[in-house]
Design a protein around this motif. Structure first.
Motif, PDB file in Angstrom:
ATOM      1  N   ARG A   1      -7.777  -1.280  -2.493  1.00 56.16           N
ATOM      2  CA  ARG A   1      -6.708  -1.148  -3.479  1.00 56.16           C
ATOM      3  C   ARG A   1      -7.097  -0.132  -4.558  1.00 56.16           C
ATOM      4  O   ARG A   1      -6.275   0.675  -4.984  1.00 56.16           O
ATOM      5  CB  ARG A   1      -6.391  -2.499  -4.122  1.00 56.16           C
ATOM      6  CG  ARG A   1      -5.844  -3.543  -3.168  1.00 56.16           C
ATOM      7  CD  ARG A   1      -4.690  -3.060  -2.349  1.00 56.16           C
ATOM      8  NE  ARG A   1      -3.428  -3.527  -2.881  1.00 56.16           N
ATOM      9  CZ  ARG A   1      -2.243  -3.268  -2.347  1.00 56.16           C
ATOM     10  NH1 ARG A   1      -2.154  -2.541  -1.266  1.00 56.16           N
ATOM     11  NH2 ARG A   1      -1.145  -3.716  -2.888  1.00 56.16           N
TER      12      ARG A   1
ATOM     13  N   SER B   1      -3.633  -6.431  -8.603  1.00 59.30           N
ATOM     14  CA  SER B   1      -3.387  -6.518  -7.167  1.00 59.30           C
ATOM     15  C   SER B   1      -4.436  -7.375  -6.471  1.00 59.30           C
ATOM     16  O   SER B   1      -4.118  -8.180  -5.589  1.00 59.30           O
ATOM     17  CB  SER B   1      -3.355  -5.119  -6.559  1.00 59.30           C
ATOM     18  OG  SER B   1      -3.061  -5.178  -5.192  1.00 59.30           O
TER      19      SER B   1
ATOM     20  N   SER C   1       2.161  -5.690  -9.473  1.00 63.93           N
ATOM     21  CA  SER C   1       0.945  -5.556  -8.668  1.00 63.93           C
ATOM     22  C   SER C   1       0.433  -6.916  -8.207  1.00 63.93           C
ATOM     23  O   SER C   1       0.009  -7.070  -7.064  1.00 63.93           O
ATOM     24  CB  SER C   1      -0.148  -4.850  -9.476  1.00 63.93           C
ATOM     25  OG  SER C   1       0.296  -3.587  -9.882  1.00 63.93           O
TER      26      SER C   1
ATOM     27  N   PRO D   1       3.228  -1.385  -5.775  1.00 65.45           N
ATOM     28  CA  PRO D   1       3.113  -0.978  -7.176  1.00 65.45           C
ATOM     29  C   PRO D   1       3.127   0.530  -7.386  1.00 65.45           C
ATOM     30  O   PRO D   1       3.375   0.988  -8.495  1.00 65.45           O
ATOM     31  CB  PRO D   1       1.765  -1.553  -7.621  1.00 65.45           C
ATOM     32  CG  PRO D   1       1.304  -2.435  -6.553  1.00 65.45           C
ATOM     33  CD  PRO D   1       2.096  -2.160  -5.331  1.00 65.45           C
TER      34      PRO D   1
ATOM     35  N   PHE E   1      -4.868   3.172  -5.527  1.00 63.76           N
ATOM     36  CA  PHE E   1      -4.201   3.297  -6.819  1.00 63.76           C
ATOM     37  C   PHE E   1      -4.823   4.380  -7.701  1.00 63.76           C
ATOM     38  O   PHE E   1      -4.106   5.056  -8.441  1.00 63.76           O
ATOM     39  CB  PHE E   1      -4.165   1.950  -7.532  1.00 63.76           C
ATOM     40  CG  PHE E   1      -3.390   0.908  -6.774  1.00 63.76           C
ATOM     41  CD1 PHE E   1      -2.195   1.221  -6.141  1.00 63.76           C
ATOM     42  CD2 PHE E   1      -3.859  -0.388  -6.662  1.00 63.76           C
ATOM     43  CE1 PHE E   1      -1.474   0.270  -5.424  1.00 63.76           C
ATOM     44  CE2 PHE E   1      -3.152  -1.346  -5.949  1.00 63.76           C
ATOM     45  CZ  PHE E   1      -1.960  -1.018  -5.331  1.00 63.76           C
TER      46      PHE E   1
ATOM     47  N   SER F   1       1.090  -8.599  -3.919  1.00 58.73           N
ATOM     48  CA  SER F   1      -0.045  -8.852  -3.037  1.00 58.73           C
ATOM     49  C   SER F   1       0.064 -10.142  -2.237  1.00 58.73           C
ATOM     50  O   SER F   1      -0.738 -10.368  -1.332  1.00 58.73           O
ATOM     51  CB  SER F   1      -1.339  -8.894  -3.858  1.00 58.73           C
ATOM     52  OG  SER F   1      -1.586  -7.637  -4.410  1.00 58.73           O
TER      53      SER F   1
ATOM     54  N   THR G   1      -3.619  -1.832 -12.313  1.00 57.82           N
ATOM     55  CA  THR G   1      -2.944  -2.069 -11.035  1.00 57.82           C
ATOM     56  C   THR G   1      -3.913  -2.663 -10.022  1.00 57.82           C
ATOM     57  O   THR G   1      -3.583  -3.621  -9.310  1.00 57.82           O
ATOM     58  CB  THR G   1      -2.343  -0.754 -10.500  1.00 57.82           C
ATOM     59  OG1 THR G   1      -1.513  -0.186 -11.499  1.00 57.82           O
ATOM     60  CG2 THR G   1      -1.530  -0.987  -9.246  1.00 57.82           C
ATOM     61  N   THR G   2      -5.122  -2.121  -9.964  1.00 56.77           N
ATOM     62  CA  THR G   2      -6.124  -2.597  -9.008  1.00 56.77           C
ATOM     63  C   THR G   2      -6.504  -4.044  -9.290  1.00 56.77           C
ATOM     64  O   THR G   2      -6.496  -4.889  -8.383  1.00 56.77           O
ATOM     65  CB  THR G   2      -7.374  -1.704  -9.047  1.00 56.77           C
ATOM     66  OG1 THR G   2      -6.993  -0.367  -8.714  1.00 56.77           O
ATOM     67  CG2 THR G   2      -8.440  -2.197  -8.090  1.00 56.77           C
TER      68      THR G   2
END
Length: 195
Positions: free
Chosen positions: A147, A66, A28, A40, A151, A32, A62-63
């Protein structure tokens, strides 16, 4: 010859690995701002399906990773766009970069939100935002919203579908894979015909 089922089985196996969250965070972050890396979602979706109780945690991980990667992309654009710009154009991203610049001029921060949510290459927008010295706080907020929405939707849908999605998807994986290739080929043909 089966091409997509073995890949699917491998990804599902990786999604259950004890270090999978670390790999997900690393992917992730790097995705970016580094070209080319897969989104991802390819790891997040099977991980959320394999472990529905952890879907919120995986989406948040993940957020955050990222957005941190997006900040690194922003810094790269801000500090080194004079050398990055020609390189991005040389490796085939000239049209996308020009379009990103045009969109920033027209819509400003909203472009980051849309790029963060959509399948557009978010990395080009992070680098371009830095190159254009976009205000940092709106950039981070738009990245978090875009994002995060993407996600969390992926993770929550896969958590809802859960392990039963795996059972139902696997028998059709070859058809789904080849259909995806077909859709991509048609999209590229249409895009080239419209240029």
């Amino acid at each position: 010859m089966k091409l997509f089922e073995p890949v699917y089985d491998r990804v599902m196996g990786w999604s259950r690995h004890r270090n999978a969250p670390r790999y997900l965070a690393g992917l992730s972050l790097v995705e970016s701002f580094v070209l080319p890396f897969p989104p991802p979602d390819v790891m997040l979706a099977p991980m959320a399906a394999a472990s529905p109780a952890r879907a919120w945690y995986l989406a948040a991980l993940t957020t955050v990773a990222s957005v941190i990667g997006g900040v690194l992309g922003y810094l790269a654009g801000w500090l080194a766009f004079e050398s990055l710009g020609p390189w991005l154009r040389d490796i085939g991203y000239a049209a996308e970069l020009a379009q990103a610049e045009d969109w920033f001029a027209t819509w400003g921060v909203w472009v980051v939100l849309v790029a963060g949510f959509s399948p557009l290459p978010y990395k080009l927008f992070t680098i371009t935002a830095g190159a254009l010295a976009m205000a940092w706080l709106p950039f981070v907020l738009a990245s978090l919203l875009g994002r995060g929405a993407r996600f969390f939707l992926v993770a929550l849908f896969m958590a809802w579908a859960g392990p039963r999605a795996e059972r139902h998807l696997r028998p059709y994986m070859e058809r789904i894979g080849w259909a995806g290739i077909g859709v991509l080929a048609v999209a590229i043909a249409v895009y080239l015909a419209l240029e």
